[in-house]
Design a protein around this motif. Structure first.
Motif, PDB file in Angstrom:
ATOM      1  N   TRP A  63     -32.974   3.105  83.281  1.00  0.00           N
ATOM      2  CA  TRP A  63     -33.682   3.731  84.387  1.00  0.00           C
ATOM      3  C   TRP A  63     -34.339   5.011  83.866  1.00  0.00           C
ATOM      4  N   ALA A  64     -35.364   5.464  84.498  1.00  0.00           N
ATOM      5  CA  ALA A  64     -36.152   6.589  83.997  1.00  0.00           C
ATOM      6  C   ALA A  64     -35.387   7.910  84.056  1.00  0.00           C
ATOM      7  N   GLY A  65     -35.855   8.879  83.291  1.00  0.00           N
ATOM      8  CA  GLY A  65     -35.379  10.253  83.367  1.00  0.00           C
ATOM      9  C   GLY A  65     -33.939  10.416  82.926  1.00  0.00           C
ATOM     10  N   GLY A 125     -33.369   6.972  80.471  1.00  0.00           N
ATOM     11  CA  GLY A 125     -34.631   6.801  79.769  1.00  0.00           C
ATOM     12  C   GLY A 125     -34.969   7.932  78.814  1.00  0.00           C
ATOM     13  N   ASP A 126     -34.836   9.176  79.288  1.00  0.00           N
ATOM     14  CA  ASP A 126     -35.179  10.324  78.442  1.00  0.00           C
ATOM     15  C   ASP A 126     -34.310  10.379  77.199  1.00  0.00           C
ATOM     16  N   ILE A 165     -38.143   0.958  80.392  1.00  0.00           N
ATOM     17  CA  ILE A 165     -37.828   1.583  81.678  1.00  0.00           C
ATOM     18  C   ILE A 165     -38.028   0.555  82.791  1.00  0.00           C
ATOM     19  N   GLN A 220     -36.729   3.848  88.528  1.00  0.00           N
ATOM     20  CA  GLN A 220     -36.364   5.257  88.558  1.00  0.00           C
ATOM     21  C   GLN A 220     -35.605   5.580  89.839  1.00  0.00           C
ATOM     22  N   GLU A 223     -34.573   7.244  93.308  1.00  0.00           N
ATOM     23  CA  GLU A 223     -35.362   7.631  94.480  1.00  0.00           C
ATOM     24  C   GLU A 223     -35.039   9.037  94.945  1.00  0.00           C
ATOM     25  N   SER A 240     -29.483  11.877  91.708  1.00  0.00           N
ATOM     26  CA  SER A 240     -29.431  10.442  91.941  1.00  0.00           C
ATOM     27  C   SER A 240     -28.176  10.091  92.746  1.00  0.00           C
ATOM     28  N   ASP A 279     -28.890   4.516  93.810  1.00  0.00           N
ATOM     29  CA  ASP A 279     -29.691   4.441  92.592  1.00  0.00           C
ATOM     30  C   ASP A 279     -28.929   3.740  91.480  1.00  0.00           C
ATOM     31  N   ALA A 325     -30.068   0.219  89.708  1.00  0.00           N
ATOM     32  CA  ALA A 325     -30.212   0.115  88.256  1.00  0.00           C
ATOM     33  C   ALA A 325     -29.354  -1.018  87.707  1.00  0.00           C
TER      34      ALA A 325
END
Length: 372
Positions: free
Chosen positions: A63-65, A69-70, A81, A84, A86, A90, A94, A98
């Motif tokens: 999942w992003a961020g 993901g980061d 990715i 992300q 919401e 999180s 979420d 994921a």
């Protein structure tokens, strides 16, 4: 074909531990912990788990961020990715979204960082349909789906990536009622099972909460032995658990069963302390840290007592750790070592080796602390 690793990070897992909130389930508690000065640790613990995989043929689906993901991209993994969060912070929803995405993407394994709340969310979503492995990052770690340490999680996944034979077992997911936990009451509940790669050195056991015999007399003896050797003007930081609670009862002092209290000259000078409060109280004093182990698991640092920070441990020193446990509790480990998971691997390594465990009145045994 590359090993397809699903990754989910609960960015705010464990926030409540260092500020004595006893957990971090829910966005409001996470915000409260941040306001009290808590520092997120899930990213660094996930990084430690991923490091043994660098250089191996692994691609990460996540999942992003801050949910993965980061970090995966920063560490040089081929990263896909899938979505992300919401909300910020999180939420459980979420995490579930994921997990569902990773299930549909048919990853080889879901590696997730969090606590029992995170494990519970993933269990509700994927059940036993896909192998999972937890990176311990939360305050509450009672479930059997977690590796002993982040580094152990990485080593276990690396074995899978290299094609080594690794057994698969069904392990329990358990979680506590956090509201009751903050009131000093332990109410655990079974939520299900998940399929977990199993290797004896690396996988945590479900917390053993059984009480198969009355050990009141033994606890009284442990308490008597401790009280006899107490010194004036020494600050005693009394950790969590029923064994330490027996010492506090012998002293005639109120006790925070699931927290850390500071005792000086026979009085509680601070109760249910945060990590920063303990560090401040310890400055310029002779200090002893009194702790026990988690039955069935063997953890002495890093499970339910994150208030005992790595900074505090280094300040106090290993020689001032007073470890108490009944012989029954030690025998239940079946030879497995004690574990320190302070969040700093070098400290964990430095504190490994034989340590004296006080098991009765003027009675102690040597037991091994090891880094998986």
């Amino acid at each position: 074909m590359s090993f397809r690793l699903g990754l989910i990070v609960n960015p705010f897992a464990g926030l409540g531990g260092s500020v004595a909130l006893k957990g971090s389930d829910g966005a409001e508690v996470a915000r409260q912990a941040l306001a009290l000065g808590a520092v997120p640790r899930a990213q660094e613990r996930t990084r430690a788990a991923l490091q043994p995989l660098q250089g191996l043929d692994v691609e990460v689906l996540t999942w992003a961020g801050e949910m993965g993901g980061d970090l995966a991209s920063d560490m040089g993994f081929v990263t896909h990715i899938l979505g992300q969060a919401e909300d910020v912070p999180s939420t459980a929803e979420d995490t579930c979204r994921a997990a569902q995405a990773l299930l549909e993407a048919r990853v080889d394994l879901v590696l997730f960082a969090g606590g029992d709340g995170t494990a519970r969310n993933i269990c509700e979503t994927v059940g036993e349909r896909i192998p999972v492995l937890g990176v311990p990052a939360g305050v509450k770690i009672h479930s059997g789906v977690y590796a002993l340490t982040p580094q152990a999680a990485g080593q276990l996944v690396a074995m899978l990536v290299r094609g080594e034979l690794v057994s698969i077992d069904e392990q329990e997911v358990r979680d506590l009622d956090e509201e009751a936990f903050r009131e000093g009451k332990v109410r655990a509940r079974f939520y299900g099972e998940m399929r977990v790669p199993s290797e004896h050195r690396y996988l945590q056991h479900v917390k053993n909460s059984s009480n198969r015999e009355d050990e009141t007399l033994v606890l009284d003896e442990i308490a008597a032995g401790f009280v006899e050797q107490m010194e004036p003007e020494v600050l005693y930081l009394m950790g969590s658990g029923s064994t330490v609670a027996a010492i506090m009862e012998a002293l005639g002092l109120n006790n925070t069963l699931l927290g850390v209290d500071a005792v000086l000259n026979g009085e509680v000078i601070a109760a249910d302390c945060t990590a920063q409060e303990l560090l401040a109280l310890s400055q310029g004093r002779d200090v002893r840290i009194v702790i026990t182990l988690i039955g069935g698991q063997g953890h002495i640092i890093g499970r339910g007592n994150q208030q005992l920070s790595a900074e505090l441990l280094k300040h106090v020193g290993r020689e001032n750790l007073y470890l108490v446990a009944t012989r029954t509790k030690l025998n239940a480990l079946e030879g497995r070592p004690l574990i320190i998971d302070s969040g700093e691997p070098q400290l964990d390594h430095d504190w490994s080796g034989l340590i004296e465990v006080h098991t009765g009145y003027r009675d102690a045994v040597l037991y091994r602390i090891a880094v998986p």
